[in-house]
Design an enzyme around this catalytic site. Structure first.
Site, short mmCIF file in Angstrom:
data_model
loop_
_atom_site.label_atom_id
_atom_site.label_comp_id
_atom_site.label_asym_id
_atom_site.label_seq_id
_atom_site.Cartn_x
_atom_site.Cartn_y
_atom_site.Cartn_z
CD GLU A 130 -2.82 -1.22 -0.01
OE1 GLU A 130 -3.04 -0.16 -0.63
OE2 GLU A 130 -3.29 -2.31 -0.35
CD GLU A 192 -3.56 -3.10 -6.74
OE1 GLU A 192 -3.02 -3.78 -5.85
OE2 GLU A 192 -4.13 -2.03 -6.51
#
Length: 268
Positions: A130, A192
Site C-alpha cells: 500500500e 498493483e
C-alpha cells in the site's frame, strides 16, 4: 488565419503541459502526473479525516500497537522526498480484508486483514504494498488520467478547495480508495503489480521475511475462494500472478533482507 494560429498556440501549450507532467515510476514506467505533491497530500488528508468520522475506528489497543509496530518499520524506509513527516495510522473495526495508504502519510488497516495476514511479515507485505502506491505516486497518475477522461483539472480543484474530497468517489478512487472500472482498468492492474514489487523491496529492507509475501497471497487466495471475478475484469492481478511475480524477484529481496539492520519483533 488568426483562428488557426490560436489553435496552434493552444496545441503547443497543451503539449508543453503534458511534457512537463511526464515522469518515470520507480520501476521505469512512463507516467503522467498533473498534480503537485501538496495537492495530493491535501486530498489524502481530507479523505482520511472523512473516513475517521464515517467508519468505526478500532479501540483494541493490542491490534493498534501491533499494526503500528509493523508500519513503523516499513515507513522508516520511505524516501523523505515522498513524505518526511510523521505517518498517521488508523485501524478500522471492519471485517473487510483490506488496507490502504494515502498521499500525505496516511495508512488505514481493517481488522479483517489481521485474520488473513497471519504474522508480522505477512502484514508487512500488505502495508509495504500500500505504501508502494504512494511512493510510485499512483494516486497522482490516476487523478491525471481522470482529468483526461472527463473530470477535468478545474473540477478537481473546485472539489479540493471546497473540502469535499471525502464525498467524491472519483477523487477517492484516484488517490487509492477504490478504483474505476472501464478506461482506467489497465492502469490499475499495472499499479498493483508495481506496488507489489516496491512493497517486496520495502519489507525486505525493513528486515521482514520477504518469502512471507507469497504465503500471504496463498492465504488471500483461500480467503477469497468463490468470490473472485476473472483477472481480466478485476483491477487486481490474480493471486497466482502475484505469487509468480513475487517469486521471480525473491532472490534480490532475500539479499536485501539479509543485509537489513532492522530486526522487527512485533507481536499481537
Amino acid at each position: 488565419m488568426f483562428k488557426n494560429i490560436t489553435k496552434s498556440c493552444l496545441a503547443v501549450t497543451i503539449s508543453a503541459v503534458f511534457l512537463a507532467a511526464c515522469s518515470t515510476s520507480p520501476t521505469g514506467r512512463s507516467q503522467l502526473k498533473l498534480y503537485s505533491k501538496d495537492q495530493l497530500a491535501n486530498m489524502g488528508a481530507q479523505a482520511f479525516d472523512g473516513m475517521k468520522i464515517e467508519q468505526k475506528v478500532s479501540q483494541q489497543g493490542v491490534d493498534n500497537q501491533y499494526v503500528s509496530c509493523v508500519a513503523s518499520f516499513i515507513t522508516k524506509h520511505v524516501p523523505n522526498s515522498v513524505f518526511d513527516g510523521q505517518w498517521e495510522l488508523v485501524v478500522f473495526d471492519d471485517d473487510q480484508v483490506n488496507a490502504f495508504a494515502l498521499p500525505g502519510g496516511k495508512i488505514g488497516v481493517y481488522t479483517g486483514l489481521l485474520k488473513v495476514a497471519q504474522n508480522q511479515d505477512q502484514l508487512a507485505a500488505v502495508i509495504g504494498h500500500e505504501v508502494g502506491h504512494v511512493i510510485a505516486e499512483h494516486g497522482n497518475e490516476r487523478m491525471s488520467n481522470s482529468a483526461l477522461i472527463g473530470l477535468g483539472l478545474e473540477a478537481t480543484n473546485q472539489i479540493l478547495n471546497a473540502k469535499q474530497v471525502a464525498n467524491s468517489n472519483m477523487i477517492m478512487a484516484g488517490i487509492g480508495l477504490g478504483v474505476q472500472v472501464g478506461v482506467q482498468l489497465p492502469f490499475s492492474r499495472t499499479h498493483e503489480t508495481e506496488a507489489d514489487l516496491i512493497g517486496l523491496e520495502l519489507m525486505a529492507r525493513a528486515g521482514f521475511d520477504p518469502t512471507q509475501s507469497v504465503e500471504l497471497w496463498k492465504n488471500m487466495d483461500k480467503a477469497s475462494e468463490g468470490q473472485r471475478t476473472s483477472e481480466f475484469m478485476s483491477t487486481h492481478p490474480s493471486p497466482a500472478t502475484r505469487i509468480e511475480t513475487l517469486s521471480v524477484n525473491m532472490s534480490a529481496a532475500q539479499t536485501l533482507a539479509n543485509q537489513a539492520s532492522d530486526n522487527p519483533n512485533c507481536s499481537m
